[in-house]
Design a protein around this motif. Structure first.
Motif, PDB file in Angstrom:
ATOM      1  N   GLU A 181       0.847  -1.193   0.000  1.00  0.00           N
ATOM      2  CA  GLU A 181       0.000   0.000   0.000  1.00  0.00           C
ATOM      3  C   GLU A 181       0.884   1.246   0.000  1.00  0.00           C
ATOM      4  O   GLU A 181       1.915   1.288   0.677  1.00  0.00           O
ATOM      5  N   THR A 182       0.462   2.249  -0.779  1.00  0.00           N
ATOM      6  CA  THR A 182       1.168   3.537  -0.853  1.00  0.00           C
ATOM      7  C   THR A 182       0.129   4.651  -0.652  1.00  0.00           C
ATOM      8  O   THR A 182      -1.077   4.356  -0.594  1.00  0.00           O
ATOM      9  N   PRO A 183       0.573   5.899  -0.587  1.00  0.00           N
ATOM     10  CA  PRO A 183      -0.412   6.986  -0.463  1.00  0.00           C
ATOM     11  C   PRO A 183      -1.386   7.039  -1.642  1.00  0.00           C
ATOM     12  O   PRO A 183      -2.456   7.636  -1.548  1.00  0.00           O
ATOM     13  N   GLU A 184      -1.024   6.405  -2.781  1.00  0.00           N
ATOM     14  CA  GLU A 184      -1.872   6.480  -3.972  1.00  0.00           C
ATOM     15  C   GLU A 184      -2.813   5.297  -4.138  1.00  0.00           C
ATOM     16  O   GLU A 184      -3.856   5.428  -4.779  1.00  0.00           O
ATOM     17  N   ALA A 185      -2.445   4.130  -3.590  1.00  0.00           N
ATOM     18  CA  ALA A 185      -3.207   2.930  -3.947  1.00  0.00           C
ATOM     19  C   ALA A 185      -3.065   1.822  -2.913  1.00  0.00           C
ATOM     20  O   ALA A 185      -2.027   1.692  -2.261  1.00  0.00           O
ATOM     21  N   LEU A 186      -4.116   1.013  -2.820  1.00  0.00           N
ATOM     22  CA  LEU A 186      -4.109  -0.199  -2.003  1.00  0.00           C
ATOM     23  C   LEU A 186      -4.162  -1.405  -2.952  1.00  0.00           C
ATOM     24  O   LEU A 186      -5.077  -1.490  -3.771  1.00  0.00           O
ATOM     25  N   PRO A 187      -3.178  -2.320  -2.897  1.00  0.00           N
ATOM     26  CA  PRO A 187      -3.211  -3.479  -3.813  1.00  0.00           C
ATOM     27  C   PRO A 187      -4.291  -4.483  -3.412  1.00  0.00           C
ATOM     28  O   PRO A 187      -4.501  -4.733  -2.224  1.00  0.00           O
ATOM     29  N   ILE A 188      -4.946  -5.050  -4.421  1.00  0.00           N
ATOM     30  CA  ILE A 188      -5.997  -6.046  -4.175  1.00  0.00           C
ATOM     31  C   ILE A 188      -5.830  -7.179  -5.189  1.00  0.00           C
ATOM     32  O   ILE A 188      -6.210  -7.036  -6.363  1.00  0.00           O
ATOM     33  N   TRP A 189      -5.281  -8.322  -4.752  1.00  0.00           N
ATOM     34  CA  TRP A 189      -5.237  -9.502  -5.626  1.00  0.00           C
ATOM     35  C   TRP A 189      -6.656 -10.055  -5.742  1.00  0.00           C
ATOM     36  O   TRP A 189      -7.334 -10.282  -4.739  1.00  0.00           O
ATOM     37  N   THR A 190      -7.104 -10.278  -6.970  1.00  0.00           N
ATOM     38  CA  THR A 190      -8.499 -10.630  -7.207  1.00  0.00           C
ATOM     39  C   THR A 190      -8.581 -11.847  -8.128  1.00  0.00           C
ATOM     40  O   THR A 190      -7.958 -11.844  -9.197  1.00  0.00           O
ATOM     41  N   PRO A 191      -9.334 -12.896  -7.758  1.00  0.00           N
ATOM     42  CA  PRO A 191      -9.510 -14.016  -8.688  1.00  0.00           C
ATOM     43  C   PRO A 191     -10.130 -13.519  -9.992  1.00  0.00           C
ATOM     44  O   PRO A 191     -10.993 -12.631  -9.978  1.00  0.00           O
ATOM     45  N   LEU A 192      -9.713 -14.111 -11.114  1.00  0.00           N
ATOM     46  CA  LEU A 192     -10.183 -13.628 -12.422  1.00  0.00           C
ATOM     47  C   LEU A 192     -11.692 -13.755 -12.589  1.00  0.00           C
ATOM     48  O   LEU A 192     -12.285 -13.038 -13.386  1.00  0.00           O
ATOM     49  N   ASP A 193     -12.332 -14.662 -11.816  1.00  0.00           N
ATOM     50  CA  ASP A 193     -13.789 -14.805 -11.944  1.00  0.00           C
ATOM     51  C   ASP A 193     -14.535 -13.968 -10.899  1.00  0.00           C
ATOM     52  O   ASP A 193     -15.745 -14.133 -10.729  1.00  0.00           O
ATOM     53  N   ALA A 194     -13.845 -13.056 -10.225  1.00  0.00           N
ATOM     54  CA  ALA A 194     -14.507 -12.263  -9.174  1.00  0.00           C
ATOM     55  C   ALA A 194     -14.129 -10.785  -9.268  1.00  0.00           C
ATOM     56  O   ALA A 194     -14.004 -10.093  -8.256  1.00  0.00           O
ATOM     57  N   ILE A 195     -13.950 -10.293 -10.488  1.00  0.00           N
ATOM     58  CA  ILE A 195     -13.559  -8.892 -10.662  1.00  0.00           C
ATOM     59  C   ILE A 195     -14.761  -7.992 -10.329  1.00  0.00           C
ATOM     60  O   ILE A 195     -15.849  -8.198 -10.866  1.00  0.00           O
ATOM     61  N   PRO A 196     -14.573  -7.008  -9.439  1.00  0.00           N
ATOM     62  CA  PRO A 196     -15.716  -6.193  -8.961  1.00  0.00           C
ATOM     63  C   PRO A 196     -16.054  -5.048  -9.921  1.00  0.00           C
ATOM     64  O   PRO A 196     -15.827  -3.879  -9.617  1.00  0.00           O
ATOM     65  N   TYR A 197     -16.636  -5.411 -11.078  1.00  0.00           N
ATOM     66  CA  TYR A 197     -16.902  -4.397 -12.098  1.00  0.00           C
ATOM     67  C   TYR A 197     -17.797  -3.273 -11.588  1.00  0.00           C
ATOM     68  O   TYR A 197     -17.719  -2.142 -12.060  1.00  0.00           O
ATOM     69  N   ASP A 198     -18.667  -3.586 -10.607  1.00  0.00           N
ATOM     70  CA  ASP A 198     -19.556  -2.534 -10.082  1.00  0.00           C
ATOM     71  C   ASP A 198     -18.792  -1.473  -9.287  1.00  0.00           C
ATOM     72  O   ASP A 198     -19.344  -0.401  -9.018  1.00  0.00           O
ATOM     73  N   GLU A 199     -17.535  -1.734  -8.938  1.00  0.00           N
ATOM     74  CA  GLU A 199     -16.729  -0.730  -8.223  1.00  0.00           C
ATOM     75  C   GLU A 199     -15.670  -0.100  -9.139  1.00  0.00           C
ATOM     76  O   GLU A 199     -14.790   0.624  -8.671  1.00  0.00           O
ATOM     77  N   MET A 200     -15.749  -0.418 -10.433  1.00  0.00           N
ATOM     78  CA  MET A 200     -14.747   0.073 -11.391  1.00  0.00           C
ATOM     79  C   MET A 200     -15.399   1.088 -12.331  1.00  0.00           C
ATOM     80  O   MET A 200     -16.614   1.252 -12.342  1.00  0.00           O
ATOM     81  N   TRP A 201     -14.579   1.764 -13.136  1.00  0.00           N
ATOM     82  CA  TRP A 201     -15.132   2.623 -14.181  1.00  0.00           C
ATOM     83  C   TRP A 201     -16.058   1.770 -15.067  1.00  0.00           C
ATOM     84  O   TRP A 201     -15.758   0.605 -15.352  1.00  0.00           O
ATOM     85  N   ALA A 202     -17.160   2.403 -15.540  1.00  0.00           N
ATOM     86  CA  ALA A 202     -18.197   1.650 -16.238  1.00  0.00           C
ATOM     87  C   ALA A 202     -17.720   1.021 -17.548  1.00  0.00           C
ATOM     88  O   ALA A 202     -18.282   0.029 -18.015  1.00  0.00           O
ATOM     89  N   ASP A 203     -16.670   1.597 -18.147  1.00  0.00           N
ATOM     90  CA  ASP A 203     -16.198   1.028 -19.414  1.00  0.00           C
ATOM     91  C   ASP A 203     -15.470  -0.302 -19.233  1.00  0.00           C
ATOM     92  O   ASP A 203     -15.408  -1.118 -20.150  1.00  0.00           O
ATOM     93  N   ASP A 204     -14.908  -0.529 -18.036  1.00  0.00           N
ATOM     94  CA  ASP A 204     -14.018  -1.683 -17.855  1.00  0.00           C
ATOM     95  C   ASP A 204     -14.674  -3.018 -18.199  1.00  0.00           C
ATOM     96  O   ASP A 204     -14.038  -3.902 -18.776  1.00  0.00           O
ATOM     97  N   ALA A 205     -15.949  -3.174 -17.851  1.00  0.00           N
ATOM     98  CA  ALA A 205     -16.648  -4.444 -18.104  1.00  0.00           C
ATOM     99  C   ALA A 205     -16.758  -4.730 -19.597  1.00  0.00           C
ATOM    100  O   ALA A 205     -16.989  -5.877 -19.998  1.00  0.00           O
ATOM    101  N   HIS A 206     -16.568  -3.687 -20.431  1.00  0.00           N
ATOM    102  CA  HIS A 206     -16.703  -3.864 -21.879  1.00  0.00           C
ATOM    103  C   HIS A 206     -15.414  -4.329 -22.542  1.00  0.00           C
ATOM    104  O   HIS A 206     -15.441  -4.752 -23.693  1.00  0.00           O
ATOM    105  N   TRP A 207     -14.277  -4.200 -21.844  1.00  0.00           N
ATOM    106  CA  TRP A 207     -13.022  -4.591 -22.500  1.00  0.00           C
ATOM    107  C   TRP A 207     -12.106  -5.451 -21.639  1.00  0.00           C
ATOM    108  O   TRP A 207     -11.331  -6.237 -22.178  1.00  0.00           O
ATOM    109  N   LEU A 208     -12.194  -5.354 -20.303  1.00  0.00           N
ATOM    110  CA  LEU A 208     -11.238  -6.116 -19.494  1.00  0.00           C
ATOM    111  C   LEU A 208     -11.417  -7.635 -19.650  1.00  0.00           C
ATOM    112  O   LEU A 208     -10.415  -8.359 -19.736  1.00  0.00           O
ATOM    113  N   PRO A 209     -12.662  -8.151 -19.752  1.00  0.00           N
ATOM    114  CA  PRO A 209     -12.784  -9.613 -19.969  1.00  0.00           C
ATOM    115  C   PRO A 209     -12.083 -10.066 -21.255  1.00  0.00           C
ATOM    116  O   PRO A 209     -11.426 -11.110 -21.276  1.00  0.00           O
ATOM    117  N   GLY A 210     -12.200  -9.274 -22.329  1.00  0.00           N
ATOM    118  CA  GLY A 210     -11.544  -9.635 -23.588  1.00  0.00           C
ATOM    119  C   GLY A 210     -10.031  -9.536 -23.496  1.00  0.00           C
ATOM    120  O   GLY A 210      -9.305 -10.313 -24.114  1.00  0.00           O
TER     121      GLY A 210
END
Ligand SMILES: Nc1[nH]c(=O)nc2c1ncn2[C@H]1C[C@H](O)[C@@H](COP(=O)(O)OP(=O)(O)OP(=O)(O)O)O1
Length: 168
Positions: free
Chosen positions: A108-137
């Protein structure tokens, strides 16, 4: 050019700023951050930020990951480019990279907290709305160009064009 109805002519569009995102994807997990300040503070995203003068996108992606998580991403691959037009006139392009490995221990730094996330549990509802349209691909190995219009945090339109390995 931006019109009153926000039809964007992407062929002549020039971003006001250039930024990066980098995702370390290893052992079935993706390294995300909770962003603590800057554009999108509070959201979950990948590490990244704006280019400094003279930097290539890849150099900026590596530098921002070191600054935000204290790890060095290895062998970053270019996987796509995001084009964002905001209603207030702001515009941003963002190069997306994936690294299969890294050196160091995410911290963790003043800018960010790291979060290791299983690939089938990405929290798209907490991300920018565009991410769900391209991150899976991108996780599936694709390369893309994405075009988005936002009103603040609200996505008004999206258009993702796959250059390689479009998702099924
Ligand atoms: N709609 C969106 N979807 C997305 O996934 N990431 C976005 C996004 N809009 C902005 N970003 C990301 C890209 C980039 O990593 C970051 C740019 O935010 P900032 O300009 O606040 O930069 P930072 O404050 O992180 O870094 P500095 O440039 O060092 O100040 O936000």
């Amino acid at each position: 050019m931006v019109t009153g109805t926000m039809n964007v002519d992407w062929t002549t569009w020039e971003p006001k700023e250039r930024a990066t995102l980098l995702f370390v994807i290893k052992d079935g997990q993706i390294l995300l951050i909770r962003k603590k300040r800057g554009l999108g503070a509070g959201k979950i995203n990948g590490p990244g930020g704006r280019l400094e003068p003279g930097e290539t996108p890849e150099e900026a992606a590596v530098r921002e990951t070191i600054e935000e998580l204290r790890i060095t991403p290895l062998s970053p691959e270019w996987r796509g480019r995001l084009h964002f037009q905001f209603l207030d006139g702001y515009s941003l392009t963002c190069s997306v990279f994936v690294s299969p490995d890294y050196r160091g221990i995410p911290m963790e730094t003043p800018e960010a907290l790291p979060i290791w996330t299983p690939l089938d549990a990405i929290p798209y509802d907490e991300m920018w709305a565009d991410d769900a349209h391209w991150l899976p691909g991108v996780i599936a190995g694709g390369e893309f160009e994405g075009y988005f219009v936002f009103d603040g945090e609200n996505m008004l339109s999206h258009d993702v064009r796959w250059l390689k390995n479009p998702p099924l």
